[in-house]
Enzyme design. Structure first.
Site, PDB file in Angstrom:
ATOM      1  N   ILE A  21      30.205  39.679  46.616  1.00  0.00           N
ATOM      2  CA  ILE A  21      30.398  40.467  45.401  1.00  0.00           C
ATOM      3  C   ILE A  21      31.815  40.121  44.952  1.00  0.00           C
ATOM      4  O   ILE A  21      32.759  40.158  45.748  1.00  0.00           O
ATOM      5  CB  ILE A  21      30.198  41.983  45.651  1.00  0.00           C
ATOM      6  CG1 ILE A  21      30.483  42.808  44.386  1.00  0.00           C
ATOM      7  CG2 ILE A  21      31.036  42.523  46.808  1.00  0.00           C
ATOM      8  CD1 ILE A  21      30.019  44.280  44.484  1.00  0.00           C
ATOM      9  N   SER A  22      31.966  39.723  43.697  1.00  0.00           N
ATOM     10  CA  SER A  22      33.271  39.261  43.211  1.00  0.00           C
ATOM     11  C   SER A  22      34.312  40.373  43.294  1.00  0.00           C
ATOM     12  O   SER A  22      33.993  41.562  43.233  1.00  0.00           O
ATOM     13  CB  SER A  22      33.168  38.796  41.757  1.00  0.00           C
ATOM     14  OG  SER A  22      32.280  37.711  41.639  1.00  0.00           O
ATOM     15  N   GLN A  23      35.570  39.947  43.392  1.00  0.00           N
ATOM     16  CA  GLN A  23      36.706  40.874  43.376  1.00  0.00           C
ATOM     17  C   GLN A  23      36.749  41.592  42.023  1.00  0.00           C
ATOM     18  O   GLN A  23      36.541  40.948  40.982  1.00  0.00           O
ATOM     19  CB  GLN A  23      37.967  40.029  43.590  1.00  0.00           C
ATOM     20  CG  GLN A  23      39.243  40.805  43.634  1.00  0.00           C
ATOM     21  CD  GLN A  23      40.445  39.873  43.828  1.00  0.00           C
ATOM     22  OE1 GLN A  23      40.285  38.702  44.178  1.00  0.00           O
ATOM     23  NE2 GLN A  23      41.629  40.396  43.585  1.00  0.00           N
TER      24      GLN A  23
END
Ligand code: SAH
Length: 213
Positions: A63-65
């Site tokens: 899950i992207s930052q």
């Protein structure tokens, strides 16, 4: 799991941090304030949902930052009637942010396990992208082209030509380009064959994969 005042407090803190890091788009910050990121996390990592970091999800993906999600969303400049194509649905978190900006979101994921998992989550949360597709994002989704905006959320070793073709004239595509490290790049289509290209900061994404392993 539910969304509580405690989660809301943590989100407010996260948004303050994103402001400090230079995110200025109020529409984007507002949506990040309202989307419960903890519901998109792997259950073992929910306590970290409001840290500004990327975390593992299913199928060896991430899950992207939040900063990256905010940064890409800000560069995308989504208007409320824009048709948006997202490549790399992953956890669905970025999709949920896009859905807070426009209802016209199309999203593609190539990992079947992740596709199915996120499909279930979308229906549980009542999130309704126009289409959530299982397939290869390199090909885009011609049936609904052209798009006002395209966002790629995996690192692309090269620019997928089909995606540029599926962009409207005047449309924009945000894509991190590179192998180990990527340069955030924005293309603006100026005619059927010409583009303006701008580059921004350096990021690290999981790779955009061309063929199913
Ligand atoms: N926006 C997502 C990012 C997930 S990481 C999130 O915040 O959760 C990038 C995602 O791109 C992964 O889920 C990966 O499986 C997917 N991906 C990689 N190559 C792809 C391709 N060719 N087509 C579609 N999705 C792809």
């Amino acid at each position: 799991m539910e969304d509580t005042p405690k989660h809301q407090g943590l989100r407010n803190q996260l948004v303050s941090k994103l402001r400090e890091k230079g995110i200025r788009d109020e529409a984007v910050l507002k949506v990040i304030t309202s989307v419960p990121r903890h519901l998109f996390m792997d259950p073992s990592l929910v306590n970290f949902a409001y840290e500004d970091n990327a975390y593992p999800i299913a199928a060896d993906q991430t899950i992207s930052q939040p900063y990256t999600v905010a940064y890409q969303s800000q560069l995308l400049e989504v208007g409320p009637s824009d048709k948006v194509l997202e490549i790399g649905t992953g956890s669905g978190y970025q999709t949920a942010i896009l859905l807070g900006l426009t209802p016209l979101v199309y999203t593609i994921e190539r990992q079947q396990l992740l596709y199915k998992k996120t499909q279930r989550l979308f229906s549980k949360l009542g999130l309704r992208p126009k289409k959530h597709l299982f397939g290869d994002g390199y090909l885009g989704f011609q049936a609904e082209a052209p798009y006002d905006r395209i966002i790629v959320t995996a690192g692309a070793p090269e620019v997928p030509k089909k995606l540029l073709n599926q962009l409207k004239i005047g449309g924009k595509m945000i894509i991190p380009i590179g192998n180990k490290e990527q340069l955030m790049t924005r293309f603006t289509k100026t005619s059927s064959t010409s583009f303006d290209k701008e580059t921004f900061g350096r990021f690290r994404f999981v790779p955009l994969l061309q063929h199913k392993n």
